[in-house]
Design a protein around this motif. Structure first.
Motif, mmCIF file in Angstrom:
data_model
loop_
_atom_site.group_PDB
_atom_site.id
_atom_site.type_symbol
_atom_site.label_atom_id
_atom_site.label_comp_id
_atom_site.label_asym_id
_atom_site.label_seq_id
_atom_site.Cartn_x
_atom_site.Cartn_y
_atom_site.Cartn_z
ATOM 1 N N UNK A 121 -3.840 -2.149 -7.399
ATOM 2 C CA UNK A 121 -2.636 -1.337 -7.560
ATOM 3 C C UNK A 121 -2.602 -0.657 -8.936
ATOM 4 N N UNK A 122 -2.939 -1.401 -9.981
ATOM 5 C CA UNK A 122 -2.977 -0.809 -11.324
ATOM 6 C C UNK A 122 -4.004 0.321 -11.394
ATOM 7 N N UNK A 123 -5.181 0.051 -10.811
ATOM 8 C CA UNK A 123 -6.264 1.032 -10.873
ATOM 9 C C UNK A 123 -5.924 2.297 -10.106
ATOM 10 N N UNK A 124 -5.052 2.157 -9.113
ATOM 11 C CA UNK A 124 -4.699 3.318 -8.300
ATOM 12 C C UNK A 124 -3.627 4.192 -8.944
ATOM 13 N N UNK A 125 -3.062 3.740 -10.070
ATOM 14 C CA UNK A 125 -2.108 4.582 -10.792
ATOM 15 C C UNK A 125 -2.881 5.734 -11.419
ATOM 16 N N UNK A 126 -2.477 6.957 -11.156
ATOM 17 C CA UNK A 126 -3.229 8.087 -11.721
ATOM 18 C C UNK A 126 -3.301 8.052 -13.244
ATOM 19 N N UNK A 127 -2.323 7.399 -13.894
ATOM 20 C CA UNK A 127 -2.340 7.395 -15.357
ATOM 21 C C UNK A 127 -2.870 6.091 -15.949
#
Ligand code: C2E
Ligand code: MG
Ligand code: MG
Ligand code: MG
Length: 292
Positions: A121-127
């Motif tokens: 989930x963290x890695x999928x954040x664009x920022x």
């Protein structure tokens, strides 16, 4: 009329599910409160070079300490917030706690790379990468090479193209990247070629069973060969006995983490532990043999 009957039936059959949903909401609220009350702490587990007897880094592992209750391990609470905004908030907190710790260790003269586990989930954040960079800028004495991120193999496979980009951006920034629990996600060799990570952390299940199950040993040897061909470092996770460590050294696997070396410990125990750690003599014997 029919609609009403349907609705009633739904309620009748769904009480168990409703209760489960309410339970989940309560868990999420408790975690939110725990975050506000600073109840989450990081423990650190050393990673070593068994052959040289040196400490190469420490991994940050989250724990939940509610008042004087027993400390809760991550597997007991992280799944509740897996796809919630709160998962991102807790992940950010972990990153900042780790950086704060690196800064503290630096201020007492200890420079040691710290790895943090990041969720899909963290890695999928664009920022994600930008916010990592921003956090780094908030800690002037912490540099990118002090930091490493661990990505579960199963997370990496969830969105391979996007994760590949994150890995590339992290490495450009100077942050090292490991694939965690390697061997459990069935990534093909083709994927491994694209995952330009520094390190493969071979899952503890293979290490646990390598002495009793020839198939696990074969997988372990396969990963070591592959890693060598691709110039990736391999760390064996879950090394619980001196014997396992010795066996790994004979296979040419020099890096390890596990209870045979140290259990995860509070941050303030790390400096002493590092200054006094000695590998078992059978590992050093092994290293001497190797040099001749
Ligand atoms: P992991 O990253 O693969 O970490 C290794 C786990 O194995 C840790 O469990 C560690 O305490 C345990 N371990 C270490 N050596 C041995 C050994 O010799 N034998 C055995 N049986 N176990 C050993 P822990 O701390 O309960 O963490 C479980 C998992 O929770 C981690 O697995 C990681 O995937 C996740 N996790 C931990 N902290 C965080 C975090 O801050 N963020 C995220 N997203 N995940 C985290
Ligand atoms: Mg890990
Ligand atoms: Mg692991
Ligand atoms: Mg794991």
């Amino acid at each position: 009329q029919a609609k009403l009957a349907g609705k009633n039936r739904y309620h009748f059959f769904d009480t168990a599910k409703d209760t489960a949903v309410r339970g989940l909401h309560e868990s999420i609220e408790r975690i939110r409160q725990g975050l506000l009350n600073d109840e989450f702490v990081l423990f650190y587990q050393p990673k070593v070079n068994m052959q040289q007897g040196t400490v190469i880094g420490v991994e940050a592992l989250i724990r939940w300490q509610q008042g004087d209750q027993v400390m809760l391990p991550p597997d007991s609470f992280l799944h509740h917030i897996e796809d919630q905004q709160l998962g991102i908030e807790l992940g950010d907190r972990v990153i900042r706690m780790a950086m704060q710790q690196i800064a503290e260790w630096r201020s007492v003269g200890l420079q040691i790379p710290v790895s943090i586990n990041v969720s899909a989930q963290q890695l999928q954040q664009p920022d994600f990468v930008a916010s990592l960079q921003y956090s780094l800028s908030e800690f002037p004495t912490v540099i990118a090479s002090d930091l490493e991120i661990e990505i579960l193999e199963t997370s990496a496979l969830r969105d391979i193209e996007q994760i590949t980009q994150v890995i590339r951006d992290c490495r450009k920034m100077g942050v090292k990247v490991s694939i965690d629990d390697f061997g459990t996600g069935y990534s093909s060799l083709t994927y491994l070629k694209h995952l330009r990570v520094n390190t493969l952390k071979i899952d503890q299940s293979f290490v646990r069973d390598m002495l009793v199950d020839p198939d696990d040993l074969a997988i372990l040897e396969g990963v070591l060969g592959l890693a060598q061909a691709f110039r990736r470092t391999v760390i064996a996770e879950g090394v619980e006995t001196e014997e396992q460590g010795k066996f790994l050294l004979d296979l040419g696997c020099y890096y390890a983490q596990g209870y045979a070396i140290a259990r995860p410990m509070p941050a303030d125990e790390i400096p002493n532990w590092i200054s006094q750690w000695q590998p078992p003599s059978s590992w050093l014997d092994r290293a001497v043999c190797d040099r001749n």
